[in-house]
Design a protein around this motif. Structure first.
Motif, mmCIF file in Angstrom:
data_model
loop_
_atom_site.group_PDB
_atom_site.id
_atom_site.type_symbol
_atom_site.label_atom_id
_atom_site.label_comp_id
_atom_site.label_asym_id
_atom_site.label_seq_id
_atom_site.Cartn_x
_atom_site.Cartn_y
_atom_site.Cartn_z
ATOM 1 N N ASP A 7 0.837 -1.203 0.000
ATOM 2 C CA ASP A 7 0.000 0.000 0.000
ATOM 3 C C ASP A 7 0.870 1.250 0.000
ATOM 4 O O ASP A 7 0.663 2.191 -0.783
ATOM 5 N N MET A 8 1.884 1.261 0.865
ATOM 6 C CA MET A 8 2.763 2.424 0.950
ATOM 7 C C MET A 8 3.628 2.556 -0.296
ATOM 8 O O MET A 8 3.847 3.667 -0.808
ATOM 9 N N LEU A 9 4.135 1.436 -0.807
ATOM 10 C CA LEU A 9 4.981 1.486 -2.002
ATOM 11 C C LEU A 9 4.187 1.929 -3.220
ATOM 12 O O LEU A 9 4.666 2.713 -4.049
ATOM 13 N N LEU A 85 -9.476 5.193 10.798
ATOM 14 C CA LEU A 85 -8.848 4.085 10.083
ATOM 15 C C LEU A 85 -9.850 3.343 9.208
ATOM 16 O O LEU A 85 -9.509 2.905 8.098
ATOM 17 N N LEU A 86 -11.075 3.196 9.672
ATOM 18 C CA LEU A 86 -12.083 2.531 8.850
ATOM 19 C C LEU A 86 -12.335 3.321 7.571
ATOM 20 O O LEU A 86 -12.420 2.755 6.470
ATOM 21 N N VAL A 87 -12.457 4.641 7.696
ATOM 22 C CA VAL A 87 -12.625 5.493 6.508
ATOM 23 C C VAL A 87 -11.388 5.400 5.618
ATOM 24 O O VAL A 87 -11.489 5.334 4.382
ATOM 25 N N ASP A 88 -10.209 5.353 6.252
ATOM 26 C CA ASP A 88 -8.956 5.272 5.495
ATOM 27 C C ASP A 88 -8.886 3.988 4.682
ATOM 28 O O ASP A 88 -8.482 3.997 3.509
ATOM 29 N N PHE A 89 -9.287 2.861 5.267
ATOM 30 C CA PHE A 89 -9.240 1.592 4.542
ATOM 31 C C PHE A 89 -10.204 1.588 3.351
ATOM 32 O O PHE A 89 -9.874 1.066 2.280
ATOM 33 N N VAL A 90 -11.376 2.157 3.538
ATOM 34 C CA VAL A 90 -12.327 2.243 2.420
ATOM 35 C C VAL A 90 -11.737 3.076 1.288
ATOM 36 O O VAL A 90 -11.800 2.698 0.106
ATOM 37 N N LEU A 91 -11.131 4.195 1.645
ATOM 38 C CA LEU A 91 -10.536 5.061 0.624
ATOM 39 C C LEU A 91 -9.312 4.413 -0.009
ATOM 40 O O LEU A 91 -9.024 4.643 -1.190
ATOM 41 N N THR A 92 -8.562 3.621 0.763
ATOM 42 C CA THR A 92 -7.427 2.903 0.177
ATOM 43 C C THR A 92 -7.890 1.995 -0.949
ATOM 44 O O THR A 92 -7.281 1.970 -2.033
ATOM 45 N N LEU A 93 -8.957 1.253 -0.700
ATOM 46 C CA LEU A 93 -9.479 0.366 -1.739
ATOM 47 C C LEU A 93 -9.983 1.168 -2.934
ATOM 48 O O LEU A 93 -9.686 0.829 -4.088
ATOM 49 N N ALA A 94 -10.734 2.229 -2.669
ATOM 50 C CA ALA A 94 -11.294 3.026 -3.767
ATOM 51 C C ALA A 94 -10.189 3.723 -4.569
ATOM 52 O O ALA A 94 -10.201 3.698 -5.812
ATOM 53 N N VAL A 95 -9.216 4.327 -3.878
ATOM 54 C CA VAL A 95 -8.144 5.048 -4.577
ATOM 55 C C VAL A 95 -7.279 4.078 -5.375
ATOM 56 O O VAL A 95 -6.939 4.335 -6.545
ATOM 57 N N SER A 96 -6.898 2.963 -4.762
ATOM 58 C CA SER A 96 -6.012 2.012 -5.443
ATOM 59 C C SER A 96 -6.640 1.509 -6.742
ATOM 60 O O SER A 96 -5.973 1.457 -7.788
ATOM 61 N N LEU A 97 -7.917 1.162 -6.699
ATOM 62 C CA LEU A 97 -8.552 0.623 -7.904
ATOM 63 C C LEU A 97 -8.873 1.720 -8.914
ATOM 64 O O LEU A 97 -8.919 1.454 -10.123
ATOM 65 N N THR A 98 -9.077 2.947 -8.451
ATOM 66 C CA THR A 98 -9.278 4.046 -9.390
ATOM 67 C C THR A 98 -7.990 4.345 -10.149
ATOM 68 O O THR A 98 -8.004 4.545 -11.376
#
Length: 638
Positions: A7-9, A85-98
């Motif tokens: 995720d960080m990389l 953190l819950l909001v962050d994880f949701v955004l991680t999934l959305a941002v990564s796939l976008t």
């Protein structure tokens, strides 16, 4: 490292885009500014990594900042971190796939209009992989991370060599000029150029988002878990900082442009608009320029970037359900989120995460800048509270020690915590001041709503537990009923009805009766005649239904028994078909389900479902047994 730090990389695949995008709002081309912003973000990365190495060794249980803040600052601070953190994880999934969809579009330009669909399909694939929960899958996902690091470092090395040799690469956008986004933005930069630079810095700080993923994954490391997780974080931080600084510097030298509206903000050297122009991500433009004589490498870099973003999305699928499960065990979320599925994964949490990410992707039309505006508030809010908790952690322990090497080391650790707190607090202030009205307020509102909701869930569970706890002098729950009434609901005389009658009689009730509703008087008369002809040993009562309602007369009959004998127990037997295909449930049991829902609201009434398994159920069970073997099949009798 490749599994939990991806995720960080992977954030270096879009953090430079956000830096250039923020600078382009004022028409500032990142020829001189962006490398310094990249360097500043890299410094923040290294400081946060240094702080979290201490966090992971002090709290290796995997709770991350939620555990640190909750233990040292209290439950309320822990809840704020958990919501963030819950909001962050949701955004991680959305941002990564976008961003994944953006790189797919860079490789295949004809697919760019379908970025929303591509992102949603990507979320579906990652969700299915998470539901399977196989460690073999995790091992397979490690490969793209290695390839991504190698591809980026190779691109930087070749680019540096070409620049130092005097053969500076040229990107597609190198000769373009960037104009301000609008007159309003031009006016803004005239009075506050520093504001634009700070906004670019806050946008680039998205590169720190993956730190929390390692912090919550500590239990999955080999012992000693805290030390191994800290080592992973150090390697990841160094690689991320090197790649981010290298990409921003080389992009500035080449003159790569990345703007919000390329058709308006990009013009040729003669001043004419570029027209309908689809810009690629910065890393994609960089690969095209560096490997201009070998275009195959551009596809390699774009492909591995897309793959590593899938792996980064998988880290959200690992982190969100685990944190949600911990919160559910603590009573702050519905307890269904605490249970594992048949493949030992938190399937309910994974599905909830996927649904929330899909809503975000569709709502923002898969625009990365819109999602980034929401991303950073939760990340740095958790950082700030986590570091405040660590300062208190070291302070409490220092008070118990006299002068010793251990005390001096703890004092040094506390000093590092203060440095992390001041730096993350500064970034949080920058994020809120530069992005609040641009969309960060939505993340703040989501965190606040989630915080309140978790508090209400906890209060509800506490109230229910107090209500259900038996008292020594309270015999109301143990008092036996005076009599038992068994009532069998009959719609037709068939095998399920006969089994329900047999079960009702086997329970040895005081009274047993069968009832049917006369929606059709002729049909009810024929049912009574057949009942008598079969000599069934239970009296059948026909209930009138002038409005052709099925459930109303049954409810009136049951409530009538309750009024006459309020201390008696009423057991209602309902035949229920057990089917083998999900769609068959839509064709059966609907009336029974509605009636059961209504009966459960009546005091001293118990509803007993009498199952009758149709042939489709047995066929489905046999097919499942042939596929996985009898030992792997689920029990079919309960």
């Amino acid at each position: 490292m490749p599994v939990f730090a991806s995720d960080m990389l992977s954030s270096v695949a879009y953090a430079p885009d956000e830096i250039l995008l923020a600078l382009s709002l004022s028409g500032i081309v990142a020829l001189t500014v962006s490398p310094w912003i990249g360097l500043a973000v890299a410094v923040v990365i290294l400081v946060i990594v240094l702080c979290y190495r201490l966090n992971l060794q002090a709290y290796p249980s995997g709770g991350g900042d939620y555990e640190v803040a909750g233990t040292n600052l209290g439950t309320r601070a822990g809840l704020v971190v958990a919501a963030s953190l819950l909001v962050d994880f949701v955004l991680t999934l959305a941002v990564s796939l976008t961003v994944f969809a953006s790189y797919i579009g860079a490789m295949f330009p004809d697919l760019k209009p379908y970025r929303v669909l591509i992102a949603v399909i990507g979320i579906g694939l990652v969700t299915l992989a998470g539901l399977r929960g196989s460690w073999a899958t995790r091992g397979l996902l490690a490969v793209p991370t290695y390839l991504f690091v190698g591809a980026v470092l190779l691109t930087l090395a070749v680019g540096f060599i070409r620049v130092l040799s005097g053969d500076t690469p040229e990107a597609v956008t190198s000769d373009f000029l960037a104009l301000p986004g609008s007159d309003e933005e031009t006016l803004l930069t005239g009075f506050a150029a520093v504001f634009i630079v700070l906004r670019a810095f806050s946008s680039g700080s998205v590169a720190l988002a993956g730190v929390q993923t390692v912090a919550t994954a500590v239990p999955l490391f080999r012992p000693p878990r805290g030390r191994n997780a800290a080592g992973t974080l150090l390697v990841t931080g160094l690689l991320s900082a090197i790649m981010l600084v290298g990409i921003t510097w080389l992009s500035a030298v080449i003159g790569i442009k990345f703007v919000a509206r390329p058709e308006e903000q990009l013009v040729t050297g003669s001043g004419s608009p570029v027209g309908d122009f689809d810009q690629d991500p910065v890393l994609g433009q960089l690969a095209q320029a560096v490997f201009s004589g070998f275009p195959f490498m551009f596809y390699v870099v774009a492909a591995v970037a897309a793959l590593v973003l899938l792996v980064a999305a998988n880290t959200a699928v690992e982190g969100f359900p685990g944190l949600a499960s911990r919160l559910a065990r603590d009573g702050f979320l519905p307890r269904q989120l605490a249970s594992r599925g048949d493949r030992m994964t938190f399937s309910n949490g994974i599905l909830l995460l996927a649904a929330a990410a899909i809503v975000l992707v569709v709502a923002t039309q898969a625009r990365v800048p819109d999602l980034i505006e929401l991303y950073l508030v939760g990340v740095f809010l958790a950082f700030v509270l986590g570091q405040a908790g660590m300062i208190r952690h070291w302070t409490v322990r220092i008070r118990t020690l006299v002068t010793s090497p251990l005390r001096r080391r703890m004092q040094l650790n506390r000093l590092v915590g203060w440095l992390g707190l001041l730096l993350t607090g500064l970034v949080l202030v920058v994020v809120l001041s530069t992005k609040f009205f641009a969309g960060a307020w939505i993340a703040v509102a989501a965190i606040a709503i989630l915080y309140v909701a978790m508090g209400l869930v906890r209060r509800h569970y506490s109230r229910v537990d107090a209500e259900l706890t038996p008292e020594a002098d309270d015999d109301s729950a143990r008092t036996l009923p005076s009599n038992t009434h068994a009532v069998v609901v009959v719609t037709a005389i068939h095998k399920p009805t006969l089994r329900a009658l047999a079960y009702a009689r086997a329970s040895r009730p005081t009274f047993v009766n069968a009832i049917t509703v006369a929606v059709d008087e002729d049909g009810a008369q024929r049912l009574q005649e057949r009942w008598d002809a079969m000599g069934l040993p239970v009296r059948l009562t026909i209930l009138d239904s002038p409005y052709r309602d099925l459930n109303g007369p049954v409810m009136d009959y049951i409530t009538g028994i309750r009024k006459r004998t309020p201390r008696d127990l009423v057991i209602v037997y309902l035949p229920q078909y057990i089917v083998g295909r999900w769609w068959e449930n839509l064709l059966h049991n609907q009336t029974s389900l509605r009636l059961k829902t209504q009966l459960l609201n009546v005091p001293n009434v118990v509803v007993a479902s009498v199952p009758w398994r149709l042939s489709s159920f047995h066929r489905a069970r046999d097919q499942r047994n042939r596929r996985v073997g009898p030992s792997g099949s689920k029990p079919t009798e309960h």
